[in-house]
Design a protein around this motif. Structure first.
Motif, PDB file in Angstrom:
ATOM      1  N   UNK A 133      27.138 -53.846  19.652  1.00  0.00           N
ATOM      2  CA  UNK A 133      27.453 -52.416  19.740  1.00  0.00           C
ATOM      3  C   UNK A 133      28.256 -51.946  18.537  1.00  0.00           C
ATOM      4  N   UNK A 134      29.179 -52.778  18.073  1.00  0.00           N
ATOM      5  CA  UNK A 134      29.967 -52.415  16.895  1.00  0.00           C
ATOM      6  C   UNK A 134      29.082 -52.194  15.675  1.00  0.00           C
ATOM      7  N   UNK A 135      28.143 -53.080  15.474  1.00  0.00           N
ATOM      8  CA  UNK A 135      27.221 -52.940  14.334  1.00  0.00           C
ATOM      9  C   UNK A 135      26.354 -51.688  14.494  1.00  0.00           C
ATOM     10  N   UNK A 136      25.829 -51.465  15.691  1.00  0.00           N
ATOM     11  CA  UNK A 136      25.004 -50.277  15.928  1.00  0.00           C
ATOM     12  C   UNK A 136      25.804 -48.982  15.719  1.00  0.00           C
ATOM     13  N   UNK A 137      27.034 -48.972  16.168  1.00  0.00           N
ATOM     14  CA  UNK A 137      27.869 -47.779  15.988  1.00  0.00           C
ATOM     15  C   UNK A 137      28.182 -47.529  14.518  1.00  0.00           C
ATOM     16  N   UNK A 138      28.420 -48.588  13.767  1.00  0.00           N
ATOM     17  CA  UNK A 138      28.671 -48.426  12.325  1.00  0.00           C
ATOM     18  C   UNK A 138      27.414 -47.886  11.637  1.00  0.00           C
ATOM     19  N   UNK A 139      26.258 -48.395  12.010  1.00  0.00           N
ATOM     20  CA  UNK A 139      25.005 -47.898  11.412  1.00  0.00           C
ATOM     21  C   UNK A 139      24.785 -46.426  11.731  1.00  0.00           C
ATOM     22  N   UNK A 140      25.052 -46.022  12.974  1.00  0.00           N
ATOM     23  CA  UNK A 140      24.916 -44.616  13.346  1.00  0.00           C
ATOM     24  C   UNK A 140      25.920 -43.752  12.572  1.00  0.00           C
ATOM     25  N   UNK A 141      27.132 -44.255  12.439  1.00  0.00           N
ATOM     26  CA  UNK A 141      28.156 -43.505  11.708  1.00  0.00           C
ATOM     27  C   UNK A 141      27.735 -43.303  10.260  1.00  0.00           C
ATOM     28  N   UNK A 142      27.216 -44.350   9.644  1.00  0.00           N
ATOM     29  CA  UNK A 142      26.765 -44.236   8.257  1.00  0.00           C
ATOM     30  C   UNK A 142      25.584 -43.272   8.133  1.00  0.00           C
ATOM     31  N   UNK A 143      24.688 -43.270   9.117  1.00  0.00           N
ATOM     32  CA  UNK A 143      23.561 -42.353   9.105  1.00  0.00           C
ATOM     33  C   UNK A 143      24.038 -40.905   9.184  1.00  0.00           C
ATOM     34  N   UNK A 144      24.993 -40.642  10.051  1.00  0.00           N
ATOM     35  CA  UNK A 144      25.523 -39.278  10.188  1.00  0.00           C
ATOM     36  C   UNK A 144      26.270 -38.870   8.923  1.00  0.00           C
ATOM     37  N   UNK A 145      27.045 -39.779   8.365  1.00  0.00           N
ATOM     38  CA  UNK A 145      27.845 -39.454   7.176  1.00  0.00           C
ATOM     39  C   UNK A 145      26.984 -39.133   5.960  1.00  0.00           C
ATOM     40  N   UNK A 146      25.809 -39.698   5.876  1.00  0.00           N
ATOM     41  CA  UNK A 146      24.970 -39.464   4.691  1.00  0.00           C
ATOM     42  C   UNK A 146      24.245 -38.124   4.752  1.00  0.00           C
ATOM     43  N   UNK A 147      24.252 -37.495   5.904  1.00  0.00           N
ATOM     44  CA  UNK A 147      23.588 -36.202   6.051  1.00  0.00           C
ATOM     45  C   UNK A 147      24.395 -35.115   5.352  1.00  0.00           C
ATOM     46  N   UNK A 148      23.685 -34.177   4.748  1.00  0.00           N
ATOM     47  CA  UNK A 148      24.318 -33.083   4.005  1.00  0.00           C
ATOM     48  C   UNK A 148      23.884 -31.742   4.593  1.00  0.00           C
ATOM     49  N   UNK A 149      24.724 -30.722   4.435  1.00  0.00           N
ATOM     50  CA  UNK A 149      24.342 -29.394   4.944  1.00  0.00           C
ATOM     51  C   UNK A 149      23.033 -28.878   4.346  1.00  0.00           C
ATOM     52  N   UNK A 150      22.729 -29.264   3.124  1.00  0.00           N
ATOM     53  CA  UNK A 150      21.484 -28.793   2.490  1.00  0.00           C
ATOM     54  C   UNK A 150      20.244 -29.350   3.196  1.00  0.00           C
ATOM     55  N   UNK A 151      20.403 -30.461   3.938  1.00  0.00           N
ATOM     56  CA  UNK A 151      19.284 -31.024   4.696  1.00  0.00           C
ATOM     57  C   UNK A 151      18.901 -30.146   5.888  1.00  0.00           C
ATOM     58  N   UNK A 152      19.828 -29.287   6.306  1.00  0.00           N
ATOM     59  CA  UNK A 152      19.609 -28.404   7.452  1.00  0.00           C
ATOM     60  C   UNK A 152      20.015 -26.985   7.051  1.00  0.00           C
ATOM     61  N   UNK A 210      30.908 -38.325  13.720  1.00  0.00           N
ATOM     62  CA  UNK A 210      31.460 -39.453  12.972  1.00  0.00           C
ATOM     63  C   UNK A 210      32.702 -40.009  13.649  1.00  0.00           C
ATOM     64  N   UNK A 211      33.554 -39.124  14.151  1.00  0.00           N
ATOM     65  CA  UNK A 211      34.775 -39.568  14.829  1.00  0.00           C
ATOM     66  C   UNK A 211      34.441 -40.383  16.076  1.00  0.00           C
ATOM     67  N   UNK A 212      33.437 -39.960  16.811  1.00  0.00           N
ATOM     68  CA  UNK A 212      33.043 -40.701  18.016  1.00  0.00           C
ATOM     69  C   UNK A 212      32.568 -42.104  17.651  1.00  0.00           C
ATOM     70  N   UNK A 213      31.704 -42.193  16.651  1.00  0.00           N
ATOM     71  CA  UNK A 213      31.193 -43.503  16.248  1.00  0.00           C
ATOM     72  C   UNK A 213      32.279 -44.372  15.622  1.00  0.00           C
ATOM     73  N   UNK A 214      33.190 -43.763  14.878  1.00  0.00           N
ATOM     74  CA  UNK A 214      34.284 -44.518  14.269  1.00  0.00           C
ATOM     75  C   UNK A 214      35.182 -45.107  15.354  1.00  0.00           C
ATOM     76  N   UNK A 215      35.515 -44.297  16.354  1.00  0.00           N
ATOM     77  CA  UNK A 215      36.349 -44.769  17.450  1.00  0.00           C
ATOM     78  C   UNK A 215      35.687 -45.962  18.150  1.00  0.00           C
ATOM     79  N   UNK A 216      34.398 -45.840  18.451  1.00  0.00           N
ATOM     80  CA  UNK A 216      33.698 -46.916  19.139  1.00  0.00           C
ATOM     81  C   UNK A 216      33.617 -48.198  18.337  1.00  0.00           C
ATOM     82  N   UNK A 217      33.317 -48.073  17.053  1.00  0.00           N
ATOM     83  CA  UNK A 217      33.218 -49.280  16.225  1.00  0.00           C
ATOM     84  C   UNK A 217      34.592 -49.927  16.051  1.00  0.00           C
ATOM     85  N   UNK A 218      35.637 -49.109  15.941  1.00  0.00           N
ATOM     86  CA  UNK A 218      36.991 -49.645  15.837  1.00  0.00           C
ATOM     87  C   UNK A 218      37.382 -50.342  17.145  1.00  0.00           C
ATOM     88  N   UNK A 219      37.006 -49.762  18.279  1.00  0.00           N
ATOM     89  CA  UNK A 219      37.312 -50.383  19.573  1.00  0.00           C
ATOM     90  C   UNK A 219      36.631 -51.745  19.696  1.00  0.00           C
TER      91      UNK A 219
END
Length: 119
Positions: A13-32, A48-57
């Motif tokens: 779960x920690x690895x999956x949460x980090x991957x999701x966090x990185x996916x969200x962080x790479x998104x830019x407003x110009x993409x939407x 990002x905060x939700x995924x960061x909290x989970x991966x840290x936990x």
């Protein structure tokens, strides 16, 4: 004592949460372009905060569990105290995962309202 199934689940779960966090962080407003930049940033920060909290936990759970097992060996804890300690650590981690799920779900609702689809 040692590495158990819950620890393995925390690693996965920690690895999956980090991957999701990185996916969200790479998104830019110009993409939407249909979403205003401040609302996009608010969504990204929330998600990002939700995924960061989970991966840290997950990381903290593994470290605390490892330290508890070392102390249990050093002080020869009885099986009852060993079970209580391990159960407490696992339930604390489970609570953190529920909190992560709730925060992530809230941010995901916002993404659907804004029309942000991650693929």
């Amino acid at each position: 004592m040692g590495f158990d199934v819950v620890d393995l689940l925390a690693v996965i779960l920690g690895v999956l949460l980090v991957l999701r966090k990185l996916d969200v962080q790479r998104r830019e407003p110009k993409d939407f372009p249909h979403v205003s930049a401040p609302r996009f940033e608010a969504w990204r920060a929330s998600q990002t905060a939700a995924y960061r909290f989970g991966s840290f936990a997950c990381l903290i759970k593994l470290v605390v569990d490892f330290a508890f097992n070392l102390l249990a060996r050093k002080y020869s804890l009885s099986p009852v105290w060993l079970w209580i300690g391990t159960f407490t650590i696992d339930m604390g981690w489970l609570g953190a995962m529920v909190w992560t799920l709730l925060r992530s779900r809230s941010a995901r609702k916002l993404s659907h309202e804004l029309g942000i689809e991650l693929r």
